[in-house]
Write a protein that holds these residues in place. Structure first.
Motif, PDB file in Angstrom:
ATOM      1  N   ARG A 192       0.542  -1.308  -0.011  1.00  0.00           N
ATOM      2  CA  ARG A 192      -0.476  -0.246   0.138  1.00  0.00           C
ATOM      3  C   ARG A 192       0.698   1.100   0.345  1.00  0.00           C
ATOM      4  NH1 ARG A 192      -4.616   0.761   3.950  1.00  0.00           N
ATOM      5  NH2 ARG A 192      -4.672  -1.119   3.441  1.00  0.00           N
ATOM      6  N   VAL A 193      -0.038   1.925  -0.612  1.00  0.00           N
ATOM      7  CA  VAL A 193       0.812   3.653  -0.667  1.00  0.00           C
ATOM      8  C   VAL A 193       0.908   3.790   0.955  1.00  0.00           C
ATOM      9  CG1 VAL A 193       0.974   6.273  -1.577  1.00  0.00           C
ATOM     10  CG2 VAL A 193       0.169   3.964  -2.667  1.00  0.00           C
ATOM     11  N   ILE A 194       1.925   4.822   1.933  1.00  0.00           N
ATOM     12  CA  ILE A 194       1.817   5.289   2.893  1.00  0.00           C
ATOM     13  C   ILE A 194       2.371   7.134   2.692  1.00  0.00           C
ATOM     14  CG2 ILE A 194       2.438   5.240   5.115  1.00  0.00           C
ATOM     15  CD1 ILE A 194       1.841   2.955   3.976  1.00  0.00           C
ATOM     16  N   LEU A 223      -3.818   2.742   0.452  1.00  0.00           N
ATOM     17  CA  LEU A 223      -4.130   3.505   0.943  1.00  0.00           C
ATOM     18  C   LEU A 223      -3.304   4.458   2.240  1.00  0.00           C
ATOM     19  CD1 LEU A 223      -1.658   6.060   0.170  1.00  0.00           C
ATOM     20  CD2 LEU A 223      -4.473   7.107  -0.382  1.00  0.00           C
ATOM     21  N   THR A 224      -2.880   4.661   3.094  1.00  0.00           N
ATOM     22  CA  THR A 224      -3.157   4.821   4.610  1.00  0.00           C
ATOM     23  C   THR A 224      -2.296   6.364   4.273  1.00  0.00           C
ATOM     24  OG1 THR A 224      -2.598   3.121   5.011  1.00  0.00           O
ATOM     25  CG2 THR A 224      -2.465   4.371   6.858  1.00  0.00           C
ATOM     26  N   ILE A 278      -5.825   6.935   8.399  1.00  0.00           N
ATOM     27  CA  ILE A 278      -6.600   7.339   7.525  1.00  0.00           C
ATOM     28  C   ILE A 278      -6.870   5.730   6.564  1.00  0.00           C
ATOM     29  CG2 ILE A 278      -8.396   8.155   6.049  1.00  0.00           C
ATOM     30  CD1 ILE A 278      -7.812   9.251   9.270  1.00  0.00           C
ATOM     31  N   TYR A 279      -7.206   4.772   6.434  1.00  0.00           N
ATOM     32  CA  TYR A 279      -7.011   3.349   5.482  1.00  0.00           C
ATOM     33  C   TYR A 279      -8.134   3.534   4.551  1.00  0.00           C
ATOM     34  CZ  TYR A 279      -5.540   1.563   9.784  1.00  0.00           C
ATOM     35  OH  TYR A 279      -4.543   1.324  10.885  1.00  0.00           O
ATOM     36  N   LEU A 333      -4.092  12.537  -2.724  1.00  0.00           N
ATOM     37  CA  LEU A 333      -2.554  11.973  -2.430  1.00  0.00           C
ATOM     38  C   LEU A 333      -2.369  13.721  -3.023  1.00  0.00           C
ATOM     39  CD1 LEU A 333      -0.983  10.547  -0.409  1.00  0.00           C
ATOM     40  CD2 LEU A 333      -0.686   9.811  -3.192  1.00  0.00           C
ATOM     41  N   SER A 334      -1.755  13.553  -2.255  1.00  0.00           N
ATOM     42  CA  SER A 334      -0.848  15.485  -2.719  1.00  0.00           C
ATOM     43  C   SER A 334       0.380  15.041  -2.387  1.00  0.00           C
ATOM     44  CB  SER A 334      -0.806  16.733  -2.061  1.00  0.00           C
ATOM     45  OG  SER A 334      -2.385  16.719  -2.325  1.00  0.00           O
ATOM     46  N   VAL A 335       1.786  15.639  -3.950  1.00  0.00           N
ATOM     47  CA  VAL A 335       2.596  14.759  -4.181  1.00  0.00           C
ATOM     48  C   VAL A 335       3.832  16.260  -4.291  1.00  0.00           C
ATOM     49  CG1 VAL A 335       4.623  13.373  -4.894  1.00  0.00           C
ATOM     50  CG2 VAL A 335       2.300  12.790  -4.453  1.00  0.00           C
TER      51      VAL A 335
END
Length: 245
Positions: free
Chosen positions: A139-141, A170-171, A180-181, A240-242
């Motif tokens: 999963r993405v963390i 994603l977590t 938050i899952y 998500l913000s990267v």
């Protein structure tokens, strides 16, 4: 699991019931989860190994006590400890139950430990450390902007661009450190989103579900926002913000 079985004989020969001595070194740890797809999750990171040792040292132990538990343990944590160079590692094994109040019930194969309880103020961060390793493999963390396993998102975007059925987990951690899952399923042009915030004391503490038609990639300078749009109810949801380096 096969590796742990292979070490079974070494466990007996090396004196599994000795506690960690001052000269002993925790070389690595293995997490086993009942009914997990992964046979074992191996931890080598020195900081995480140090934290594991610290949390276990805060457990209130009742030596030579072996109560019968009503349920199977949530995980088994095995510590591989070097007591003497060029000699077999000693293995300390801990059966761990996660309790609703964030405490832990722990049973150890070390005679001087036995049965123990770890208070919630220590159990909560210990559980998070273990779960990050259990879930972090697939999963993405997102921990306050520090992103792990971003390649899983890129693969998900590639699959959905090509209209292939795909899923993403994603977590994301809140400022207070609560996880938050997220679980996203893409099928037949639609995104089905599940957001589990039951561990967030400042949130709604439930599971929310959304359906959206689009996942956009919005770039502003060094920031890329991945947002769900065209959602039921008119929502726009940030996945998500990267920030690029």
């Amino acid at each position: 699991m096969r590796r742990l079985l292979a070490y079974g004989l070494l466990l007996l020969l090396a004196g599994c019931n000795d506690t960690m001595q001052h000269s002993a070194t925790l070389e690595w740890a293995v997490i086993n989860v009942k009914n997990s797809a992964a046979d074992e999750i191996i931890i080598h990171d020195p900081k995480e190994l140090e934290d594991i040792t610290s949390y276990l040292s805060k457990t209130d132990w009742q030596p030579n006590t072996e109560p019968k538990m009503a349920t199977h343990e949530d995980i088994i944590l095995s510590l591989f400890i070097e007591v003497e160079q060029n000699m077999p590692e000693r293995i300390n094994e801990y059966q761990i139950w996660f309790e609703e109040d964030n405490s832990m019930t722990i049973m150890s194969n070390v005679k001087s430990e036995g049965f123990g309880k770890l208070q919630g103020k220590f159990g909560k961060p210990f559980k998070e450390l273990l779960q990050q390793n259990i879930m972090g493999k697939d999963r993405v963390i997102d921990q306050h902007g520090q992103i792990e396993n971003l390649e899983l998102l890129h693969q998900f975007l590639k699959d959905t661009d090509e209209k292939r059925q795909a899923s993403l987990e994603l977590t994301r951690y809140t400022i207070e450190g609560a996880p938050i899952y997220w679980k996203v399923e893409y099928q037949e042009g639609q995104y089905n989103i599940e957001v589990d915030n039951r561990e967030d004391n400042w949130g709604s503490k439930n599971i929310e579900n959304y359906q959206c038609d689009k996942l956009t990639e919005d770039v502003t300078g060094s920031l890329t926002d991945y947002n769900f749009t065209s959602c039921e109810g008119g929502y726009e949801i940030n996945l998500l913000s990267v920030t690029s380096e």
